[in-house]
Each structure stands twice: as C-alpha cells, then as structure tokens.
Design an enzyme around this catalytic site. Structure first.
Site, PDB file in Angstrom:
ATOM      1  CE1 TYR A 142      -3.490  -2.730   0.747  1.00 40.41           C
ATOM      2  CE2 TYR A 142      -4.647  -0.641   1.313  1.00 40.41           C
ATOM      3  CZ  TYR A 142      -4.590  -1.924   0.898  1.00 40.41           C
ATOM      4  OH  TYR A 142      -5.777  -2.571   0.878  1.00 40.41           O
ATOM      5  CE  LYS A 189       1.898 -18.175  -2.550  1.00 42.70           C
ATOM      6  NZ  LYS A 189       1.247 -19.369  -2.473  1.00 42.70           N
ATOM      7  CG  ASP A 221      -1.787 -20.454  -1.343  1.00 42.53           C
ATOM      8  OD1 ASP A 221      -1.334 -20.368  -0.122  1.00 42.53           O
ATOM      9  OD2 ASP A 221      -1.113 -21.149  -2.212  1.00 42.53           O
ATOM     10  CG  ASP A 245      -8.182  -4.604   1.633  1.00 39.39           C
ATOM     11  OD1 ASP A 245      -9.075  -4.394   1.988  1.00 39.39           O
ATOM     12  OD2 ASP A 245      -7.930  -4.600   0.354  1.00 39.39           O
ATOM     13  CG  ASP A 249     -13.863  -6.849   1.529  1.00 34.04           C
ATOM     14  OD1 ASP A 249     -13.418  -6.074   2.339  1.00 34.04           O
ATOM     15  OD2 ASP A 249     -14.081  -6.436   0.279  1.00 34.04           O
TER      16      ASP A 249
HETATM   17  C1  IPM Z   1     -10.538  -1.148   3.667  1.00 36.26           C
HETATM   18  C2  IPM Z   1     -10.564  -0.340   2.430  1.00 36.26           C
HETATM   19  C3  IPM Z   1      -9.409   0.374   1.947  1.00 36.26           C
HETATM   20  C4  IPM Z   1      -8.372  -0.492   2.044  1.00 36.26           C
HETATM   21  C5  IPM Z   1      -9.448   1.241   0.632  1.00 36.26           C
HETATM   22  C6  IPM Z   1     -10.948   2.071   0.605  1.00 36.26           C
HETATM   23  C7  IPM Z   1      -8.265   1.967   0.378  1.00 36.26           C
HETATM   24  O1  IPM Z   1     -10.874  -1.456   1.229  1.00 36.26           O
HETATM   25  O2  IPM Z   1     -10.187  -0.459   4.366  1.00 36.26           O
HETATM   26  O3  IPM Z   1     -10.605  -2.226   3.579  1.00 36.26           O
HETATM   27  O4  IPM Z   1      -7.851  -1.219   0.953  1.00 36.26           O
HETATM   28  O5  IPM Z   1      -7.660  -0.540   2.998  1.00 36.26           O
HETATM   29 MN    MN Z   2     -10.889  -3.663   1.950  1.00 38.00          MN
END
Ligand code: IPM
Ligand code: MN
Length: 371
Positions: A142, A189, A221, A245, A249
């Site tokens: 990042y 990894k 993975d 990240d 999700d």
């Molecule tokens: C999160 C989001 C952010 C990230 C984006 C919006 C930059 O996806 O907080 O998980 O990737 O960290």
């Molecule tokens: Mn995210």
C-alpha cells in the site's frame, strides 16, 4: 467521560450510516452520563470536489487533535472508472492512516446467532465462529514506491516491511490472543515472498515471549480457502496489509453481509473506527444501506476507551434489532425498514429502561414509539 470525536462521513452512503453511529453514541452519552462532542470534516471524493484535496489540512489537523475518529466510507465511481486520475478519494484515507500512525487494523468476525441462515455458507460450518483479524495497516505494498513507466506499459508496487513494523502489531495480536482462545495464526506467503519470510522469522521470535500462546503459520492461499470451509479453527489472524484487506472482505461471507463488519485502526496516539464496507454509491440517498457496521464501529470506539458496559449495551441493542427483524434489505429482502429506522431502533433500545416494551408486535412502523 468527555470525548472529542472527529466525524468523517466521506462518500456515498458514508453520511447516512455515520449518522446512525452518531445517534447511537449520543444515546449512550445520555444513558450513561458522558459527554461526546462531534466535529465533522471532509474526506474523500466529497473533499476533492470542494477543495481538490482528498485529505484537507483542516481535516488532518482536526483528527490529530481529537480523541478518536469516526469514519464513514470512501470512494466514487467517477475515479474508479478513470485509471488516469491522479487524485483519488482513497488517497485521503491512506494518508490519514499514515499521518495518524494507525498501524493495526482490528476486524472481528463473529456471526450473529439470528443471522446464521443469511450467510451463503452452511450454518454448521459457521456456527460458533469467533475470530479477529489483526491487519498491519501502515506499510507493505500500500505504501511502497509505486512506478509506472513513461509509456504506461509497465508498473510496480514495492512491498516493504521492517522488523519494527512487524514487531508492534505482532505484540498487539499476541496480547489479544491472551484474552481469547490463545492461538495466533500468521498468514503469509513465505514460500515465495521475502517480506513473508521476514514476518515469519520475526513473529516466531516474538512468540517465545508468549509461551501461553500457540502460533501457527499458514499460507494465504490456504487460509483463503479455510476461512470459509472451517472458520471455527481461527482465533487471532495476524497478517500484512494487503492479505488482511482481502481476507476481511472474504470473512464477510461468514457474517452474511458486508454491512455488518467494522474495524478499529489503532496507533500509539490515535484511533479511528470505521465499517469495512465501501461507499456503495448505488445506494446513496436511498435509505437502504445497513448501518450496523457503522454502529459496531461506534461500539468499538467505546471499548477502546474502556467503556465496556456501554459497548455491551450497543451490541445488545444491535442483537435486538436483528432479533426483531428491524434490519435493512440486505438482511431481510422483504424488510420495510430503512437505514434510519435501524439507527432509531438501536438508539431507542439503548435509551429504553423497559425491556418488555420491545414486544415483537410493537415493532412496526407507526405503531411503536420507537420509530
Ligand atoms: C479497507 C478499504 C481500503 C483499503 C480502501 C478504501 C483504500 O478497502 O479499509 O479495507 O484497501 O484498505
Ligand atoms: Mn478493504
């Protein structure tokens, strides 16, 4: 307790959901005699439109000088669809994380018992899941050097980690495990990446100081699969920025909706609380976005300041909203309740002294004084 809270609603549904978090905190301040002072500021696409800067100086200064930051959401399709855009809303959040020194992002995953059927994963698989992701937030790909050649045909993002950066979040993760089921899973990894090998070496060294904790090291993975095939095995997941990240999700599938998960981003002097979802531009202004993630982020703020009883009250009120189906359409497709109704219900439960008041048949728009 007196707290000054910077509120950054951001883009899309951000302002709508954050309003519900503010209502919740206001209800808590009334019920428990605290004083929370809120101050709003611009960030993201909204800030770019007004100031050409995704993180205006004024916003940063406010955040640096408050006790905590409550964050809504960030992003606007007008930038996502333009790969040449030099200024992007997300830069606002990334810069804010860096400037506030927020190195640990903590994302709990624990499905609500009344929502086990909402998840696309089998109930038997997810029932009893309770883990927390410790995602490193201030380094890795990042923040490494980004390059694009002049022809625009070759690009790179450097992923860099120092021992020191691994050190600080690892200690937090192990300390968290000590208060939980005493297991840390490092996700990396290491069979391919040099940074992962440094993570493994450093984490193993630190683990020696925590003999009560079991450390396991798994590849990303493999975990990407196991997190949905056997999520109960995990307690504390420790990982670098990008892996964290993605995994978080994915973990939303266990919860049933991305509108339920929140996170705390912690540094040595600052803390920021936000839902993990994005700005959901299609839902903007429609009063359909799920505010629970934002309300959970408010509860995490309370926990951060040691207000455990207050946070517990918020969680109980959320559970009550779910139990009585005062939820948005992502959780119940036939629901008549909108973002505001859910926020009103939760803050009214917090303010209500009489539990019996929330009888099932009472919970209907127009019939109950809670809406
Ligand atoms: C999160 C989001 C952010 C990230 C984006 C919006 C930059 O996806 O907080 O998980 O990737 O960290
Ligand atoms: Mn995210």
């Amino acid at each position: 307790m007196n707290l000054k809270i910077a509120v950054l609603p951001g883009d899309g549904i951000g302002p709508e959901v954050i309003l519900q978090a503010k209502k919740t905190l206001y209800a808590i301040s009334v019920a428990y005699n605290h004083e929370f002072i809120f101050e709003d500021a611009l960030i993201g696409a909204t800030a770019i439109d007004k100031t050409r800067n995704p993180l205006p100086e004024q916003t940063l200064n406010l955040c640096l000088n408050t006790d905590a930051v409550l964050f809504g959401a960030i992003g606007n399709p007008k930038y996502d669809n333009n790969p040449d855009a030099k200024i992007r809303p997300e830069q606002g959040l990334l810069k804010l994380r860096k400037e506030l020194g927020l190195y640990a992002n903590i994302r709990p995953v624990k499905p609500y018992k009344n929502l086990l059927d909402v998840s696309p994963i089998k109930k038997e698989v997810i029932e009893g899941t309770d883990f927390v992701i410790y995602r490193e937030l201030s380094s890795g790909s990042y923040y490494g050097v980004k390059e694009l050649n002049e022809e625009g045909t070759k690009a790179s993002d450097i992923c860099e980690y120092s021992e020191e950066e691994i050190f600080r979040i690892t200690h937090l993760a192990f300390k968290a495990a000590q208060t939980r089921r005493k297991k840390v899973t490092l996700v990396d990894k290491a069979n391919v990446l040099e940074t992962s090998r440094l993570w493994r070496k450093t984490v193993k060294k630190i683990a020696l100081n925590y003999p009560d904790i079991t450390l396991e090291c798994l590849y990303i993975d493999n975990v990407a699969m196991q997190i949905i095939t056997d999520p109960k095995q995990f307690d504390v997941i420790l990982t670098e920025n990008l892996f964290g990240d993605i995994l978080s999700d994915e973990a939303c599938a266990i919860m049933g909706s991305i509108g339920l998960m929140a996170s705390a981003s912690i540094g040595n002097n600052n803390a920021l609380f936000e839902p993990i979802h994005g700005s959901y531009p299609k839902a903007k202004g429609k009063d359909i976005a799920n505010p629970i993630a934002s309300i959970v982020s408010a509860a995490m703020l309370l926990e951060h300041f040691g207000l455990e009883k207050e946070a517990k009250k918020v969680y109980e009120a959320i559970e009550k909203a779910i139990e009585y189906k005062v939820v948005t359409i992502d959780l119940n497709s036939g629901s008549r309740f909108g973002t505001n109704d859910v926020g009103d219900f939760i803050s009214n439960v917090i303010l209500s002294k009489d539990d019996l008041y929330f009888k099932n048949d009472n919970v209907q728009i127009g019939q109950s004084t809670i809406v």
